[in-house]
Design a protein around this motif. Structure first.
Motif, PDB file in Angstrom:
ATOM      1  N   GLY A 134       0.802  -1.214   0.000  1.00  0.00           N
ATOM      2  CA  GLY A 134       0.000   0.000   0.000  1.00  0.00           C
ATOM      3  C   GLY A 134       0.836   1.266   0.000  1.00  0.00           C
ATOM      4  O   GLY A 134       0.297   2.365  -0.189  1.00  0.00           O
ATOM      5  N   VAL A 135       2.157   1.128   0.202  1.00  0.00           N
ATOM      6  CA  VAL A 135       3.032   2.301   0.191  1.00  0.00           C
ATOM      7  C   VAL A 135       2.961   3.045  -1.139  1.00  0.00           C
ATOM      8  O   VAL A 135       2.860   4.283  -1.156  1.00  0.00           O
ATOM      9  N   PRO A 136       3.001   2.350  -2.310  1.00  0.00           N
ATOM     10  CA  PRO A 136       2.870   3.093  -3.567  1.00  0.00           C
ATOM     11  C   PRO A 136       1.558   3.858  -3.685  1.00  0.00           C
ATOM     12  O   PRO A 136       1.494   4.883  -4.375  1.00  0.00           O
ATOM     13  N   ALA A 137       0.514   3.363  -3.009  1.00  0.00           N
ATOM     14  CA  ALA A 137      -0.784   4.037  -3.096  1.00  0.00           C
ATOM     15  C   ALA A 137      -0.746   5.417  -2.461  1.00  0.00           C
ATOM     16  O   ALA A 137      -1.572   6.274  -2.778  1.00  0.00           O
ATOM     17  N   THR A 138       0.204   5.629  -1.547  1.00  0.00           N
ATOM     18  CA  THR A 138       0.309   6.945  -0.906  1.00  0.00           C
ATOM     19  C   THR A 138       0.999   7.962  -1.797  1.00  0.00           C
ATOM     20  O   THR A 138       0.934   9.166  -1.526  1.00  0.00           O
TER      21      THR A 138
END
Length: 352
Positions: A134-138
């Motif tokens: 989910g880090v890329p989603a930020t």
């Protein structure tokens, strides 16, 4: 800003009810809303009774099909949290599904763990991986985020084939299906159906409670206007990442159920086509609707087989045409179509 202050800020964002509407609530409008709520709960109760009665009347193959509908509905609940309520896009949801399925298969095949214990462990493993991915989603959005999630789904299959000693390689892993306790008097297919139904009901209850909480309101504020949500004190990065994690958790639980029901896992069962089919099923079922995942599960289970029956040479063409037809008739999904019918019924009651 503290978490309590942030949540209180989200609550302040809720529109106030005009005095006129409050005064009118005890009148005809309030009665119509109360009647609609009663009918909704009656519909849910009737659906639940029908779901409990069905496996005793259907042949085993039909019971298996409806069990798979529930499996896909649990996966689509997670995808709906991410896409329908979180406003993000994912073309790699099938990868989290595979994590749950293969995690369960490895725990049962290599570690010989009891099958009931594999459900929370598989869901937790998918949650942790979803939290990390989910880090890329930020930092990404739109097509860029879609490409990243698509890449995850693409490299998963060769990765599973690479570690043959653990995953079984291209041949996959074959497992024994959970057997019903003698005191239940149920057949194997019926036992698996009720296990899946219990997990699906729990998943729907958790999702319903989550969306009605402060967390759900924060998710909606980020989806509707990220800048405005940040100004009000909501942390978009935090909620985007948590949406990915919760979405992965439900997909991992669905993958565990899949392994129980099928009794076999193979890399070719979790190609990128699964991720695309799940997303298509959710859009057809209805984004942002509680009924959307269930309708989407019916679509994912029955439409491909229907396409195969109509034209064995080009089932993909029939599948695509059916999606186009459904979206033309119901642009907001099948749940939206049902919602419009209920709205028309309400208008008729108000005029009466």
């Amino acid at each position: 800003m503290s978490e309590r202050t942030e949540m209180d800020t989200v609550q302040k964002d809720e529109p106030a009810v005009p005095d006129e509407a409050a005064d009118a609530a005890p009148g005809r409008g309030g009665l119509v809303r109360a009647a609609r709520a009663r009918w909704q709960w009656i519909a849910v109760g009737a659906l639940l009774l029908g779901a409990c009665y069905a496996p005793f009347q259907l042949v085993p193959f039909r019971v298996f099909q409806f069990t798979m509908v529930l499996v896909y509905a649990v996966a689509l609940l997670g995808l709906n949290l991410l896409v329908g309520h979180g406003g993000q896009i994912s073309l790699g949801h099938g990868a989290f599904f595979a994590v749950g399925a293969y995690g369960t298969a490895i725990m049962m095949f290599h570690w010989e763990l009891p099958y009931l214990l594999t459900l929370p462990l598989a869901a937790a493993a998918a949650f942790v991986i979803g939290l990390a991915l989910g880090v890329p989603a930020t930092r990404l959005r739109g097509l860029y985020l879609a490409l990243v999630t698509l890449a995850i789904a693409i490299f998963l299959v060769p990765l599973l084939k690479r570690f043959e000693s653990v995953t079984g390689g291209s041949m996959g892993l074959t497992l024994g299906k959970p057997q019903p306790p003698a005191w239940t008097g149920l057949a194997e297919d019926q036992w698996l159906y009720f296990l899946t139904l219990a997990v699906a009901l729990a998943a729907f209850a958790v999702t319903y409670s989550l969306l009605r909480s402060r967390v759900g309101r924060a998710l909606h504020s980020v989806r509707d206007n990220e800048t405005a949500a940040e100004v009000m004190g909501v942390r978009p990065a935090f909620y985007k990442r948590m949406a990915f994690a919760w979405s992965a958790l439900f997909a991992g639980a669905a993958g565990c159920l899949y392994t129980w029901v099928i009794g076999f896992v193979s890399p070719d069962s979790f190609t990128v086509n699964l991720s695309i089919t799940l997303l298509a099923g959710l859009v057809v079922g209805g984004l942002g609707s509680m009924w959307g995942p269930l309708l989407g599960g019916l679509f994912v289970m029955f439409v491909p087989s229907l396409s195969q029956d109509v034209n064995k040479a080009a089932p993909g063409v029939i599948f695509g045409l059916l999606i186009i037809a459904v979206m033309y008739v119901a642009p907001t999904g099948l749940a939206g179509l049902a919602g419009r019918a209920v709205h028309s019924f309400d208008k008729t009651l108000r005029k009466g």
